[in-house]
Design an enzyme around this catalytic site. Structure first.
Site, PDB file in Angstrom:
ATOM      1  N   ARG A 154      55.268  50.184  68.158  1.00  0.00           N
ATOM      2  CA  ARG A 154      54.069  50.679  67.462  1.00  0.00           C
ATOM      3  C   ARG A 154      53.218  51.581  68.361  1.00  0.00           C
ATOM      4  O   ARG A 154      51.983  51.545  68.323  1.00  0.00           O
ATOM      5  CB  ARG A 154      53.205  49.518  66.956  1.00  0.00           C
ATOM      6  CG  ARG A 154      53.827  48.679  65.880  1.00  0.00           C
ATOM      7  CD  ARG A 154      54.117  49.496  64.617  1.00  0.00           C
ATOM      8  NE  ARG A 154      54.460  48.639  63.515  1.00  0.00           N
ATOM      9  CZ  ARG A 154      55.694  48.168  63.291  1.00  0.00           C
ATOM     10  NH1 ARG A 154      56.690  48.517  64.079  1.00  0.00           N
ATOM     11  NH2 ARG A 154      55.913  47.371  62.259  1.00  0.00           N
ATOM     12  N   SER A 225      50.300  45.242  58.374  1.00  0.00           N
ATOM     13  CA  SER A 225      49.969  44.315  59.464  1.00  0.00           C
ATOM     14  C   SER A 225      48.681  44.786  60.125  1.00  0.00           C
ATOM     15  O   SER A 225      48.581  45.934  60.557  1.00  0.00           O
ATOM     16  CB  SER A 225      51.071  44.312  60.534  1.00  0.00           C
ATOM     17  OG  SER A 225      52.290  43.911  59.977  1.00  0.00           O
ATOM     18  N   GLU A 320      46.645  46.648  64.978  1.00  0.00           N
ATOM     19  CA  GLU A 320      47.593  47.739  64.748  1.00  0.00           C
ATOM     20  C   GLU A 320      46.888  48.888  64.040  1.00  0.00           C
ATOM     21  O   GLU A 320      47.244  50.047  64.215  1.00  0.00           O
ATOM     22  CB  GLU A 320      48.776  47.252  63.899  1.00  0.00           C
ATOM     23  CG  GLU A 320      49.897  48.268  63.870  1.00  0.00           C
ATOM     24  CD  GLU A 320      50.894  48.052  62.755  1.00  0.00           C
ATOM     25  OE1 GLU A 320      50.832  48.797  61.762  1.00  0.00           O
ATOM     26  OE2 GLU A 320      51.740  47.162  62.889  1.00  0.00           O
TER      27      GLU A 320
END
Ligand code: EPU
Length: 338
Positions: A154, A225, A320
Site C-alpha cells: 500500500r 480498509s 490507509e
C-alpha cells in the site's frame, strides 16, 4: 469560491475545495500545470476530507485504452481516469488474465499505482511495468518504470511524493496465464471446480467474496480498509502470537503482516458507532458513514479504534486512507487535533 466535493468522495463526507478542475485531456493538463497547491482526485475512494481544502483539486477524467501484444504478452496501457473495475472486467471478458483478483476494487486507474492496490494475493506491482506522470509542482512529464515507482505494501514513491498526476498506467500480462488462488477462500472454491477457471470465473468469484464482506459505497458510504495491516518484525510478531495465537498473519518479506481486522474484531467493535460513524458489522477494518456522519465523528471513531487496539495489543494502526485538511495531506494525529 468553494466547490463541493461531496459527490466525489465515497465516504460521502460534506467536503469542498477552493478550485475544482475536471481534467479531460493531456493537452488541458499541460496548459494547467504547474499548480502551486494542488491534489489529484480519482474515484475518491481512499480519501478523507477533514476540512475545506484551500487548494486546487484536479479531477482525473482522462479516458482511453491501448492494447497490443506479441507472442508471449499482452501490453495494455490505460488512461488514469478510467474506472479500475471496468478495466479488470473488460480484460477478463477478452480472456486476458492478470487483473482478475483485483476485481471490484473501487477507484480509478491513475490511483491504483499510488497506493499499489492489492487483494487476494495479487497487487498492482505484479503486473504494472510503468506509469506516465506529470509533476504538479513543475509541470514536467516523466515516465517511471515499476522499479522507480518503488512499490511496497500500500505504498510507492508516487504516494510519498504527493506530487504526481498519473496520466497513464502500463501493464504487461502473460499470455501463459496461471490463476493466483492462494487466498484461502479462492483455494476452497478451486477445489470444487472440475477444470481450470478462466480469468472471468476468478473475477466473478472475487466479486462474490468481496460482496459478502465489504460494503458497497453506493449504499453504505466507506473508503475500504480504513487502516493498513501492520507489518511487524519477527520478534514483535512472536511476542504477539504467543499471547494471541489465533491472530491471522502472513509473511511479508522478512517480516510478518498481521490482520488488523481481526485485532479490531477481538475488541468486540463490529457495529460500534460514534454518531453516524460505525465499524462495519461484517469487516471490522472498514469504517462506514452509516447515517450522515460528520468528519469529526469518523475521526473520533478512527482514533478510538486505534487507541483500543494499542491498549490491548500494543500495536499502533496506521490509516490507509489519506486525510486532507485545509492545507493538504495530513495525518490522523493532526486531524484529531483540528
Ligand atoms: N478478520 C476478522 N474479523 C474482521 C475482519 C477480518 O477476524 O472483522 C480476519 C479474517 O477472517 C481473515 C483476516 O482477518 O482471517 C484477514 O481478513 P480479510 O481477508 O478480509 O482481509 P484484510 O486483511 O482485512 C486486506 C486488504 C483488503 C483486501 C483483502 C483481501 C488491507 C489494508 N486490506 O484486508 O483491501 O481486499 O485483504 O486481499 O491490506 C482495501 O485496501 O481497501 C481493501 C479492502
Amino acid at each position: 469560491m468553494a466547490h463541493s466535493l461531496t459527490q466525489l468522495n465515497t465516504l460521502q463526507l460534506t467536503a469542498s475545495c477552493e478550485q475544482l478542475i475536471t481534467v479531460t485531456s493531456i493537452h488541458q493538463l499541460e496548459q494547467i500545470l504547474p499548480v502551486a497547491k494542488a491534489l489529484v482526485l480519482g474515484g475518491g475512494s481512499n480519501i478523507f476530507f477533514a476540512q475545506h481544502y484551500s487548494g486546487t483539486v484536479l479531477h482525473n477524467q482522462i479516458f482511453g485504452y491501448e492494447l497490443t501484444h506479441d507472442s508471449e504478452f499482452h501490453y495494455l496501457s490505460v488512461a488514469g481516469g478510467e474506472n479500475w473495475h471496468q478495466v479488470v472486467m473488460n480484460c477478463c471478458e477478452m480472456g486476458i488474465g492478470g487483473l482478475e483478483n483485483l476485481a471490484l476494487i473501487p477507484g480509478s486507474v491513475g490511483a491504483a499505482p499510488i497506493q499499489n492496490i492489492g487483494a487476494y494475493g495479487v497487487e498492482l506491482a505484479n503486473i504494472c511495468v510503468g506509469v506516465d506522470a506529470y509533476s504538479l509542482s513543475s509541470g514536467q512529464k516523466c515516465y517511471f518504470t515499476a522499479s522507480q515507482c518503488q512499490f511496497a505494501y500500500r505504498d510507492s514513491m508516487l504516494k510519498r511524493s504527493r506530487d504526481f498526476f498519473i496520466s497513464r498506467v502500463y501493464f504487461k500480462l502473460a499470455k501463459n496465464w496461471q490463476p493466483q488462488l492462494s487466498y484461502g477462500e479462492l483455494q476452497a472454491w478451486r477445489q470444487q471446480l472440475a477444470g481450470l477457471p478462466s480469468p472471468l470465473d476468478v473475477a466473478r468469484q472475487v466479486i462474490k467474496i468481496r460482496q459478502a464482506k465489504l460494503p458497497d459505497h453506493y449504499t453504505i458510504p466507506n473508503a475500504g480498509s480504513f487502516f493498513k495491516n501492520p507489518v511487524l518484525t519477527p520478534s514483535q510478531a512472536n511476542k504477539l502470537l504467543t499471547k494471541f495465537p489465533g491472530c491471522p498473519h502472513y509473511p511479508a518479506g522478512e517480516n510478518i503482516k498481521i490482520a488488523a481486522g481481526w485485532l479490531i474484531d477481538q475488541l468486540g467493535l463490529k457495529g460500534f458507532s460514534i454518531g453516524g460513524a460505525a465499524v462495519h458489522s461484517k469487516q471490522a477494518l472498514v469504517l462506514v458513514n452509516q447515517t450522515q456522519a460528520t468528519p469529526e465523528q469518523l475521526i473520533a471513531l478512527a482514533a478510538y479504534v486505534r487507541d483500543q487496539v494499542n491498549d490491548k495489543f500494543e500495536i499502533r494502526l496506521e490509516p490507509e486512507v489519506n486525510f486532507i485538511a485545509n492545507d493538504g495531506y495530513c495525518t490522523l494525529e493532526q486531524v484529531t487535533n483540528v
